[in-house]
Write an enzyme that holds these catalytic residues in place. Structure first.
Site, PDB file in Angstrom:
ATOM      1  N   ASP A 212       0.860  -1.177   0.000  1.00  0.00           N
ATOM      2  CA  ASP A 212       0.000   0.000   0.000  1.00  0.00           C
ATOM      3  C   ASP A 212       0.902   1.234   0.000  1.00  0.00           C
ATOM      4  OD1 ASP A 212      -2.936   1.095   0.756  1.00  0.00           O
ATOM      5  OD2 ASP A 212      -1.418   2.237   1.855  1.00  0.00           O
ATOM      6  N   ASN A 220      -0.687  13.430  -4.372  1.00  0.00           N
ATOM      7  CA  ASN A 220      -1.713  14.031  -5.234  1.00  0.00           C
ATOM      8  C   ASN A 220      -2.008  15.469  -4.832  1.00  0.00           C
ATOM      9  OD1 ASN A 220      -2.410  12.155  -7.231  1.00  0.00           O
ATOM     10  ND2 ASN A 220      -3.725  11.002  -5.843  1.00  0.00           N
ATOM     11  N   HIS A 225      -2.653  15.669  -9.555  1.00  0.00           N
ATOM     12  CA  HIS A 225      -3.065  14.318  -9.941  1.00  0.00           C
ATOM     13  C   HIS A 225      -2.265  13.772 -11.111  1.00  0.00           C
ATOM     14  CE1 HIS A 225      -6.475  13.703  -7.224  1.00  0.00           C
ATOM     15  NE2 HIS A 225      -6.691  15.012  -7.331  1.00  0.00           N
ATOM     16  N   ASP A 229      -0.473  10.202 -11.063  1.00  0.00           N
ATOM     17  CA  ASP A 229      -0.567   9.153 -12.089  1.00  0.00           C
ATOM     18  C   ASP A 229       0.824   8.725 -12.544  1.00  0.00           C
ATOM     19  OD1 ASP A 229      -3.300   9.246 -11.939  1.00  0.00           O
ATOM     20  OD2 ASP A 229      -3.577  10.411 -13.787  1.00  0.00           O
ATOM     21  N   ASP A 255      -4.115   2.583  -4.841  1.00  0.00           N
ATOM     22  CA  ASP A 255      -2.692   2.652  -4.503  1.00  0.00           C
ATOM     23  C   ASP A 255      -2.211   1.345  -3.873  1.00  0.00           C
ATOM     24  OD1 ASP A 255      -4.056   2.836  -2.141  1.00  0.00           O
ATOM     25  OD2 ASP A 255      -3.008   4.607  -1.387  1.00  0.00           O
TER      26      ASP A 255
END
Length: 339
Positions: A212, A220, A225, A229, A255
């Site tokens: 995780d 982010n 964002h 990505d 994630d």
């Protein structure tokens, strides 16, 4: 003869599902209708460079060999198309300079183009003999009909191939994470049972890691964002670069990532391998990430790794155990953060 021919054509169309199967039956019928020694289907290269004999039927002395390739400009087929003269029983006088005709001993020749629905020329359907043969109007009509049937079969096979390719692309897409290109959750859940089955057969443990990405929301929020990505894609690339050929890698959540592979046979060694696996993944995913718009120094994800005996635990339970181990690791990392 007419009724018998129609019946044979109907049977061929119903029973043959490939171009070769249909053409071979039609060539046999074409020989009977035209009384020629050789009947054959050609394929012309799209650039007009060569003509290839795809399928041929040779019942007597003259042989038109399958696989023969000749320059398209030197063929009787091209001359017949260019001059609008599809048939002659005196090739020596009409096209006496054709080396191909001389080499093959062709005296009587007839052909018709095989044209696809888009107007493109696929090839030609031909009949030839070393003797003088008079071609009836009915025989010419049959030749043209057979060329149309062959064109239809070619188009059907092309359409089927396109559908198969489209289906394969859709299947691939349904098993692939659109952002990272890794296998998605669906793919992982289909691959894991196979991995567990192989491990059982080989009497080996399975090493399963659940990762995780801690602080991904912060990435982010701070960098945007697009950077988030890019970061996920970079994680995927690092996992792929560090994986063994038979390892399963996948993105199973926003994630969250899973990595699984075959481990040792003995329990103690499997536990050691699991610890080493965890350290390797942590080192792989921790550090500097050069993204398109940002540079991120990442402290690493929380990773839970378990060594699973596939004889005792299935893949669903193994995932739950790896997930629980990941949360324990997350709590441990949180407790060690400075307050």
């Amino acid at each position: 003869m007419s009724d018998n021919l129609i019946e044979r054509i109907s049977t061929a169309l119903e029973s043959e599902y490939t171009l070769e199967g249909l053409v071979r039956q039609l060539l046999e019928m074409l020989e009977l209708v035209t009384n020629m020694e050789s009947t054959y289907l050609t394929r012309i290269e799209p650039d007009g460079s060569f003509q290839h004999i795809l399928f041929a039927r040779n019942s007597r002395s003259m042989q038109i060999p399958e696989g023969l390739s000749v320059p398209w400009g030197d063929t009787l087929c091209k001359r017949a198309l260019d001059e609008g003269k599809r048939y002659t029983c005196d090739v020596a006088n009409v096209w006496g300079d054709s080396q191909a005709a001389k080499a093959l001993g062709i005296t009587t020749y007839v052909s018709t183009p095989v044209t696809l629905a888009d107007g493109s020329l696929y090839g030609t359907l031909c009949a030839a003999s070393s003797e003088h043969r008079i071609l009836s109007e009915r025989s010419e009509q049959v030749l043209q009909l057979f060329a149309q049937l062959i064109a239809q079969q070619i188009q059907n096979e092309q359409l089927l191939q396109q559908l198969q390719q489209a289906n394969a692309a859709l299947t691939t897409a349904s098993y692939t994470d659109e952002l990272t290109g890794l296998p998605n959750r669906r793919a992982v859940f289909e691959q894991l049972p196979k991995l567990f089955s192989k491990a059982r057969q080989d009497a080996r443990f399975v090493l399963l890691a659940f990762a995780d990405l801690d602080d991904f929301k912060q990435i982010n929020d701070v960098y945007g964002h697009d950077a988030g990505d890019d970061f996920l894609c970079a994680i995927g690339q690092r996992l792929q670069s560090g994986a063994r050929p038979d390892d399963i890698i996948g993105r199973v959540g926003g994630d969250e990532f899973v990595v699984a592979g075959i481990g040792p046979k003995e329990s103690g060694m499997a536990l050691q391998a699991a610890q080493a696996f965890k350290i390797r993944l942590s080192n792989l995913l921790t550090g500097e990430y050069q993204l398109h718009s940002s540079v991120i120094n990442y402290a690493g994800p929380s990773i839970g790794v378990v060594a699973i005996n596939p004889e005792l635990t299935d893949h669903d339970q193994a995932l739950r155990e790896a997930d629980a181990a990941m949360y324990l690791e997350k709590d441990r990392r949180r407790d060690h953060l400075p307050h």
